[in-house]
Design a protein around this motif. Structure first.
Motif, mmCIF file in Angstrom:
data_model
loop_
_atom_site.group_PDB
_atom_site.id
_atom_site.type_symbol
_atom_site.label_atom_id
_atom_site.label_comp_id
_atom_site.label_asym_id
_atom_site.label_seq_id
_atom_site.Cartn_x
_atom_site.Cartn_y
_atom_site.Cartn_z
ATOM 1 N N ARG A 124 0.596 12.970 -8.524
ATOM 2 C CA ARG A 124 -0.310 14.053 -8.149
ATOM 3 C C ARG A 124 0.456 15.382 -8.059
ATOM 4 N N LEU A 168 1.427 7.410 -6.445
ATOM 5 C CA LEU A 168 0.288 8.301 -6.672
ATOM 6 C C LEU A 168 0.596 9.720 -6.188
ATOM 7 N N GLU A 169 1.289 9.836 -5.063
ATOM 8 C CA GLU A 169 1.662 11.162 -4.549
ATOM 9 C C GLU A 169 2.586 11.882 -5.523
ATOM 10 N N ASN A 186 -2.822 8.545 -14.360
ATOM 11 C CA ASN A 186 -3.397 7.472 -13.560
ATOM 12 C C ASN A 186 -2.463 6.274 -13.601
ATOM 13 N N TYR A 202 -7.618 0.194 -4.707
ATOM 14 C CA TYR A 202 -7.310 1.571 -5.113
ATOM 15 C C TYR A 202 -8.120 2.027 -6.326
ATOM 16 N N LYS A 203 -9.139 1.267 -6.685
ATOM 17 C CA LYS A 203 -10.027 1.720 -7.748
ATOM 18 C C LYS A 203 -10.696 3.030 -7.303
ATOM 19 N N GLY A 204 -10.705 4.002 -8.194
ATOM 20 C CA GLY A 204 -11.299 5.286 -7.857
ATOM 21 C C GLY A 204 -10.372 6.186 -7.066
ATOM 22 N N ARG A 205 -9.158 5.696 -6.792
ATOM 23 C CA ARG A 205 -8.183 6.496 -6.028
ATOM 24 C C ARG A 205 -6.884 6.663 -6.817
ATOM 25 N N GLY A 206 -6.985 6.559 -8.136
ATOM 26 C CA GLY A 206 -5.814 6.747 -8.993
ATOM 27 C C GLY A 206 -5.425 5.527 -9.800
ATOM 28 N N THR A 214 0.828 -1.211 0.000
ATOM 29 C CA THR A 214 0.000 0.000 0.000
ATOM 30 C C THR A 214 0.865 1.265 0.000
ATOM 31 N N GLU A 223 0.806 4.256 -2.826
ATOM 32 C CA GLU A 223 0.519 5.637 -2.428
ATOM 33 C C GLU A 223 1.679 6.576 -2.731
#
Length: 366
Positions: free
Chosen positions: A134, A130-131, A145, A169-173, A123, A127
């Motif tokens: 972002r 993704l950070e 994505n 993590y679907k819908g979170r990137g 995890t 993350e």
């Protein structure tokens, strides 16, 4: 109007066009300077101590002869991708590099389990990436994505674990699931449970297929594993019936021309089937695969399609639009992209001489 004796559009024009990159591996897209910096910081032994020696040792941009040989460069990149800081930085720099050539939308893929050698939780790996992406979006405006990958030559149980991460993590990137790695002797059907899980959760599927193995691999990816897109697909042309099925069902092909030559899947760029696929009406996209390992950009890949394969500027604008059509985005978001990008591309004439005239005209006074 300026004459254009070579009748080709320069690379600089392609760099100005809005683009996607739907098939780009995070661990294949580092900067050499970053590898060296992270290697020194984390005391990682590298096969070179400066950009030139490291480039040579990793065979950057060179023909490797096979996919297996090509993948050896990833041993080097992965060695410095084992901390939160390194993953955030590499993801951010990839976004930065993409923004520099006007990539508007990118889908970055990687296999989280390959980044746990120093004890990172899966995890945390997801993350951190993704950070970084972002942060690049906030600074440069490039939307990115993630596609999580299982690995063909790793156990199906691990692929299932990666699929569970994709669901979490679907819908979170995270917008998709992929199967990468050595294709020959490692059929996708062995990982069927992972694909069943992601499809049960309405998650997009793309699979590397038809690169180091024949069209049977593509058929298995589509019919057994439910792929919505195909990564590479070089050998689709060997089966006309399957080719027409892919065309009729608008299954996009994530073409990676330079990478395919590098791995020996294609003899030379002029022999790449992308042009054939485009002429037959298939939905093809042009992608990098690995910016570092293949030593390329999306703009360069489009330019090579133009100069080495003979695709017209008009054809390439259509391929760019196919990238936005093929993105793993909600339909209404794709519509917004397509409206805006279509308007921008329309500003570039299909006539090569007109494009050259526009390129050569002086900038307006401030």
């Amino acid at each position: 109007m300026l004459a254009n004796p070579t009748n080709t559009v320069p690379l600089a024009v392609f760099e100005k066009l809005p683009k996607t990159d739907l098939h780009v591996h995070l661990d294949g897209s580092l900067r050499l300077s970053t590898i060296l910096d992270l290697g020194e910081r984390y005391k990682v032994a590298l096969p070179g101590d400066n950009p030139d020696s490291l480039r040579k040792a990793m065979h950057i941009g060179e023909n490797c002869g096979s996919l297996v040989e090509y993948l050896k460069a990833f041993d080097v990149t992965l060695s410095v991708m084992q901390t939160e800081e390194s993953l955030r930085r590499i993801a951010f720099e990839l976004g930065e590099d993409a923004a520099r050539e006007n990539v508007r939308y990118m889908e970055v893929r990687y296999a989280p389990m390959l980044h746990t050698r120093r004890g990172l939780k899966l995890t945390t790996v997801v993350e951190a990436v993704l950070e970084g992406l972002r942060a690049a979006r906030e600074r440069y405006g490039v939307e990115s994505n993630v596609i999580l990958c299982g690995i063909r030559n790793v156990s199906p149980e691990i692929s299932l674990e990666m699929a569970e991460l994709a669901v979490a993590y679907k819908g979170r990137g995270v917008v998709g699931f992929d199967l990468a790695g050595a294709e020959y002797d490692h059929p996708a059907k062995h990982h069927k449970a992972a694909f069943q899980l992601v499809r049960d959760n309405n998650i997009n599927v793309t699979i590397h297929a038809g690169e180091a193995y024949g069209p049977e691999s593509i058929a298995q990816a589509i019919h057994v594993c439910g792929a919505h897109r195909i990564g590479h697909g070089c050998r689709l042309r060997e089966n006309g019936d399957l080719l027409h099925y892919v065309n009729d069902h608008r299954i996009p092909l994530e073409c990676c021309p330079s990478s395919n030559v590098q791995t020996g899947a294609i003899r030379e760029l002029s022999a790449h089937p992308l042009k054939l696929y485009k002429n037959l009406g298939l939905r093809v996209t042009d992608t990098t695969d690995g910016r570092l390992v293949t030593d390329t950009t999306v703009s360069r890949e489009l330019w090579l399609c133009h100069t080495e394969m003979g695709l017209s500027f008009s054809d390439l604008k259509q391929i760019i639009l196919s990238g936005f059509k093929s993105a793993f985005l909600p339909f209404h978001e794709k519509q917004q992209y397509l409206r805006k990008v279509s308007e921008e591309l329309a500003a570039f004439s299909d006539d090569v001489d007109d494009v050259m005239a526009l390129q050569s005209s002086p900038a307006p006074a401030e």
